[in-house]
Design a protein around this motif. Sequence first.
Motif, short mmCIF file in Angstrom:
data_model
loop_
_atom_site.label_atom_id
_atom_site.label_comp_id
_atom_site.label_asym_id
_atom_site.label_seq_id
_atom_site.Cartn_x
_atom_site.Cartn_y
_atom_site.Cartn_z
N SER A 53 -49.82 28.54 -24.46
CA SER A 53 -48.65 27.67 -24.33
C SER A 53 -47.41 28.33 -24.93
O SER A 53 -46.31 28.20 -24.39
CB SER A 53 -48.90 26.30 -24.96
N ASP A 54 -47.59 29.06 -26.03
CA ASP A 54 -46.45 29.76 -26.64
C ASP A 54 -45.92 30.85 -25.71
O ASP A 54 -44.71 31.03 -25.58
CB ASP A 54 -46.85 30.40 -27.97
N ALA A 55 -46.83 31.57 -25.06
CA ALA A 55 -46.43 32.63 -24.14
C ALA A 55 -45.69 32.05 -22.94
O ALA A 55 -44.66 32.59 -22.50
CB ALA A 55 -47.64 33.44 -23.68
N VAL A 56 -46.19 30.94 -22.40
CA VAL A 56 -45.53 30.30 -21.25
C VAL A 56 -44.15 29.79 -21.66
O VAL A 56 -43.17 30.01 -20.95
CB VAL A 56 -46.41 29.16 -20.68
N TYR A 57 -44.07 29.16 -22.82
CA TYR A 57 -42.79 28.66 -23.32
C TYR A 57 -41.77 29.80 -23.45
O TYR A 57 -40.63 29.69 -22.97
CB TYR A 57 -43.00 27.96 -24.67
N ALA A 58 -42.17 30.89 -24.08
CA ALA A 58 -41.26 32.01 -24.30
C ALA A 58 -40.78 32.61 -22.98
O ALA A 58 -39.59 32.91 -22.82
CB ALA A 58 -41.94 33.08 -25.15
N ARG A 59 -41.70 32.78 -22.04
CA ARG A 59 -41.30 33.35 -20.74
C ARG A 59 -40.39 32.42 -19.96
O ARG A 59 -39.44 32.87 -19.32
CB ARG A 59 -42.54 33.71 -19.92
N ILE A 60 -40.67 31.12 -20.00
CA ILE A 60 -39.80 30.16 -19.30
C ILE A 60 -38.39 30.23 -19.87
O ILE A 60 -37.41 30.33 -19.12
CB ILE A 60 -40.37 28.73 -19.38
N CYS A 61 -38.28 30.19 -21.18
CA CYS A 61 -36.94 30.24 -21.81
C CYS A 61 -36.23 31.53 -21.46
O CYS A 61 -35.04 31.52 -21.14
CB CYS A 61 -37.06 30.07 -23.32
N MET A 62 -36.94 32.64 -21.51
CA MET A 62 -36.33 33.93 -21.23
C MET A 62 -35.92 34.05 -19.76
O MET A 62 -34.78 34.41 -19.46
CB MET A 62 -37.30 35.06 -21.59
N GLU A 63 -36.83 33.75 -18.86
CA GLU A 63 -36.56 33.96 -17.44
C GLU A 63 -35.66 32.91 -16.81
O GLU A 63 -34.98 33.18 -15.82
CB GLU A 63 -37.87 34.09 -16.67
N CYS A 64 -35.64 31.71 -17.37
CA CYS A 64 -34.76 30.66 -16.85
C CYS A 64 -33.45 30.59 -17.64
O CYS A 64 -32.55 29.84 -17.26
CB CYS A 64 -35.46 29.31 -16.88
N TRP A 109 -33.08 29.42 -20.73
CA TRP A 109 -33.04 28.16 -21.45
C TRP A 109 -33.13 28.40 -22.95
O TRP A 109 -33.77 29.33 -23.42
CB TRP A 109 -34.19 27.26 -21.05
N ASP A 110 -32.52 27.48 -23.72
CA ASP A 110 -32.72 27.46 -25.16
C ASP A 110 -33.74 26.36 -25.46
O ASP A 110 -34.26 25.71 -24.55
CB ASP A 110 -31.41 27.25 -25.91
N ASP A 111 -34.03 26.14 -26.74
CA ASP A 111 -35.02 25.13 -27.13
C ASP A 111 -34.66 23.73 -26.64
O ASP A 111 -35.52 22.99 -26.16
CB ASP A 111 -35.19 25.09 -28.65
N PHE A 171 -38.76 19.31 -20.39
CA PHE A 171 -40.14 18.94 -20.66
C PHE A 171 -40.33 17.44 -20.50
O PHE A 171 -41.36 16.97 -20.02
CB PHE A 171 -40.54 19.38 -22.07
N THR A 172 -39.31 16.67 -20.88
CA THR A 172 -39.39 15.21 -20.76
C THR A 172 -38.74 14.68 -19.48
O THR A 172 -38.86 13.50 -19.18
CB THR A 172 -38.75 14.53 -21.98
N HIS A 173 -38.03 15.55 -18.75
CA HIS A 173 -37.37 15.15 -17.50
C HIS A 173 -37.69 16.20 -16.42
O HIS A 173 -36.78 16.78 -15.82
CB HIS A 173 -35.86 15.05 -17.68
N SER A 174 -38.97 16.42 -16.17
CA SER A 174 -39.36 17.50 -15.26
C SER A 174 -38.87 17.29 -13.83
O SER A 174 -38.72 18.25 -13.07
CB SER A 174 -40.87 17.70 -15.28
N ASP A 175 -38.56 16.04 -13.49
CA ASP A 175 -38.05 15.77 -12.14
C ASP A 175 -36.64 16.34 -11.94
O ASP A 175 -36.17 16.46 -10.82
CB ASP A 175 -38.06 14.27 -11.86
#
Length: 87
Positions: free
Chosen positions: A23-34, A36-38, A45-49
Amino acid sequence: MKSNQSIVYAQLPQVISVLNLLSDAVYARICMECGWDDDTYRYYFTHSDRIPAASRQKINKIIAAQIRYLASRPPQIHPHDESVQHN
């Protein structure tokens, strides 16, 4: 000599910790590639739609790649070796 059961009990926390890192690896890659910040990550995460289509595609690729990686190199519990092997 330790029994196989005691070795499994000794190694299981190490294997679980490797799985938890997914989950940490997925989080880090999502933030980096998209880009995004925290706060952005928590929002989506709470508004995935509301995740933009381009980000959804990136996220799907990230998740698939991480699962493929883990599947090709799963953590192992070895009956005769106390160290967890992660190829």
